[in-house]
Enzyme design. Structure first.
Site, PDB file in Angstrom:
ATOM      1  N   THR A 200       0.827  -1.210   0.000  1.00  0.00           N
ATOM      2  CA  THR A 200       0.000   0.000   0.000  1.00  0.00           C
ATOM      3  C   THR A 200       0.864   1.265   0.000  1.00  0.00           C
ATOM      4  O   THR A 200       1.987   1.242   0.497  1.00  0.00           O
ATOM      5  CB  THR A 200      -0.842  -0.055   1.300  1.00  0.00           C
ATOM      6  N   ARG A 228     -14.054  -8.031   0.017  1.00  0.00           N
ATOM      7  CA  ARG A 228     -13.300  -7.646   1.234  1.00  0.00           C
ATOM      8  C   ARG A 228     -12.731  -6.215   1.111  1.00  0.00           C
ATOM      9  O   ARG A 228     -12.186  -5.820   0.093  1.00  0.00           O
ATOM     10  CB  ARG A 228     -12.161  -8.645   1.428  1.00  0.00           C
ATOM     11  N   GLY A 230     -10.268  -3.457   3.271  1.00  0.00           N
ATOM     12  CA  GLY A 230      -9.326  -3.336   4.385  1.00  0.00           C
ATOM     13  C   GLY A 230      -9.448  -2.000   5.098  1.00  0.00           C
ATOM     14  O   GLY A 230     -10.485  -1.330   5.037  1.00  0.00           O
ATOM     15  N   ASP A 231      -8.399  -1.606   5.755  1.00  0.00           N
ATOM     16  CA  ASP A 231      -8.395  -0.375   6.545  1.00  0.00           C
ATOM     17  C   ASP A 231      -8.133   0.870   5.706  1.00  0.00           C
ATOM     18  O   ASP A 231      -8.482   1.982   6.113  1.00  0.00           O
ATOM     19  CB  ASP A 231      -7.300  -0.454   7.637  1.00  0.00           C
ATOM     20  N   THR A 251      -0.377   1.017   6.928  1.00  0.00           N
ATOM     21  CA  THR A 251      -0.258  -0.109   5.997  1.00  0.00           C
ATOM     22  C   THR A 251      -0.033  -1.387   6.789  1.00  0.00           C
ATOM     23  O   THR A 251       0.658  -1.363   7.804  1.00  0.00           O
ATOM     24  CB  THR A 251       0.884   0.108   4.986  1.00  0.00           C
ATOM     25  N   GLY A 252      -0.645  -2.458   6.328  1.00  0.00           N
ATOM     26  CA  GLY A 252      -0.484  -3.724   7.048  1.00  0.00           C
ATOM     27  C   GLY A 252      -1.759  -4.535   6.970  1.00  0.00           C
ATOM     28  O   GLY A 252      -2.595  -4.324   6.084  1.00  0.00           O
TER      29      GLY A 252
HETATM   30  N1  ASP Z   1      -3.779  -2.307   4.654  1.00  0.00           N
HETATM   31  C1  ASP Z   1      -4.038  -2.902   3.360  1.00  0.00           C
HETATM   32  C2  ASP Z   1      -5.281  -3.735   3.448  1.00  0.00           C
HETATM   33  O1  ASP Z   1      -5.485  -4.398   4.441  1.00  0.00           O
HETATM   34  C3  ASP Z   1      -2.925  -3.742   2.855  1.00  0.00           C
HETATM   35  C4  ASP Z   1      -1.568  -3.119   2.917  1.00  0.00           C
HETATM   36  O2  ASP Z   1      -1.347  -2.149   3.610  1.00  0.00           O
HETATM   37  O3  ASP Z   1      -0.688  -3.597   2.211  1.00  0.00           O
HETATM   38  O4  ASP Z   1      -6.021  -3.762   2.500  1.00  0.00           O
END
Ligand code: ASP
Length: 367
Positions: A200, A228, A230-231, A251-252
């Site tokens: 991300t 789905r 994400g955050d 990110t994560g």
């Molecule tokens: N946070 C992102 C998600 O869960 C993924 C990422 O940061 O790589 O969609």
């Protein structure tokens, strides 16, 4: 507002009240700051070729330089982070825009969000499929709609109506990402179990007027299913900005960032701590015989030292780790600090401030 020289005596008292070391930040005059990330994860030296390492650093430097150029010219934090994130979206090395990861159905569904810390206006999109730069769509939602978050077909339609550049699915696809989804499908593993789920991009900044902004853009997780989300497009989880406290982009493993409301949590703790420390310092101001202080410390004359801000960010990331979450955040504060906190082996990241400091890093053992 950022004339640290004037407030140095007050800050020194604060630093003494809190720890044995005075903040390194107190002597600096910082008019703007910016931090960027290109994802966190199992990013280790032995897994990255020297060429890829150099390519990623060049991309981060280019994005940081563009954000810095805009901020130096007096541009807004909002414009700086938008331009920075667009460059990272256009770079196939990152999981946003071109080079976004594939879903279980081998499509790309992009998520993005943006927030203006000066008025708390925000925009976000989830599961969009045809906008070249999703960060521009998030910004259009913020600026040109009465809403904060749009998703799927409706968001795609809004993008067209806004006249944003549209692309066909092959624009996002890269051979590397196709190989990754093929591996996932061959193993029939879940999106949460694969190592290449991160990448991300995000940026946070404070401009020379003291306004703050944050933005995040992603393809999400490789092999994600069932729509789905994400955050990254969730305001308060992956992105948050408020002038009085901080700007955050995360990110994560998104599910964990949502559960803790990481971005908002860090900003709230900074604000609460700021008020507490200001009160502690106020208590040290001499009083006259009637108990009236010689001086009332105004919020604009005071800052949290670097180590206090870092500690708060690290505590929230430790709590993320404690519930099983991996990843990291970048932060900018109203006092000119720009930094990171992460619990993964590495995070693609960079930061720059108006006093000439600029750095780009990848691995956990770098600055
Ligand atoms: N946070 C992102 C998600 O869960 C993924 C990422 O940061 O790589 O969609």
């Amino acid at each position: 507002m950022f004339k640290f020289a004037i407030i140095a005596p007050v800050l020194t008292m604060a630093a003494l009240a809190l720890s044995n070391s005075a903040s390194a930040q107190t002597d600096r005059e910082v008019n703007w700051s910016i931090a960027i990330h290109g994802g966190a994860g199992t990013i280790e030296r032995e897994k990255i070729t020297p060429e890829k390492d150099a390519e990623i650093r060049a991309a981060l430097n280019k994005a940081l330089a563009e954000g810095s150029r805009i901020l130096t010219a007096g541009g807004s934090a909002m414009d700086a982070i938008t331009a920075t994130i667009m460059l990272l979206e256009n770079d196939p090395n990152f999981n946003a825009g071109k080079g976004a990861v594939f879903t279980w159905d081998k499509t790309n569904e992009l998520d993005s969000s943006i927030m203006d810390g000066s008025d708390l206006s925000a925009g976000a999109v989830a599961g969009v499929t045809a906008t070249k730069n999703p960060i521009l769509l998030a910004r259009a939602v913020k600026d040109n709609s009465p809403h904060v978050m749009l998703s799927g077909k409706g968001a795609d339609q809004f993008s067209r109506e806004q006249g944003l550049e549209q692309v066909t699915p092959d624009y996002y696809a890269t051979p590397r990402r196709l190989k990754q989804i093929e591996d996932v499908l061959a193993q029939q593993v879940s999106a949460a179990d694969v190592d290449y789920k991160f990448g991300t991009v995000g940026a946070v900044a404070m401009d020379s007027k003291g306004n703050m902004a944050a933005g995040t853009s992603t393809g999400g997780m490789t092999g994600k299913r069932w729509g789905r989300i994400g955050d990254s497009p969730v305001i308060g989880a992956g992105t948050y900005a408020r002038n009085r406290s901080c700007a955050i982009s995360a990110t994560g493993a998104g599910e964990y960032f949502i559960r803790l409301g990481v971005a908002h949590e860090i900003c709230s703790r900074i604000w609460t701590r700021f008020l507490a420390v200001r009160d502690e310092v106020q208590a040290t101001v001499p009083k006259d015989k009637d108990g009236v202080p010689d001086y009332y410390i105004h919020a604009s004359e005071f800052m949290l030292p670097d180590e206090e801000v870092q500690k708060i960010a690290d505590e929230v990331i430790a709590e993320l780790g404690a519930i099983g979450g991996t990843g990291g955040i970048i932060f900018a504060t109203p006092w000119g600090q720009a930094g990171y906190s992460f619990n993964t082996p590495g995070m693609y990241r960079g930061r720059a401030t108006s006093d000439g400091a600029m750095s780009v890093s990848i691995y956990g053992d770098e600055e």
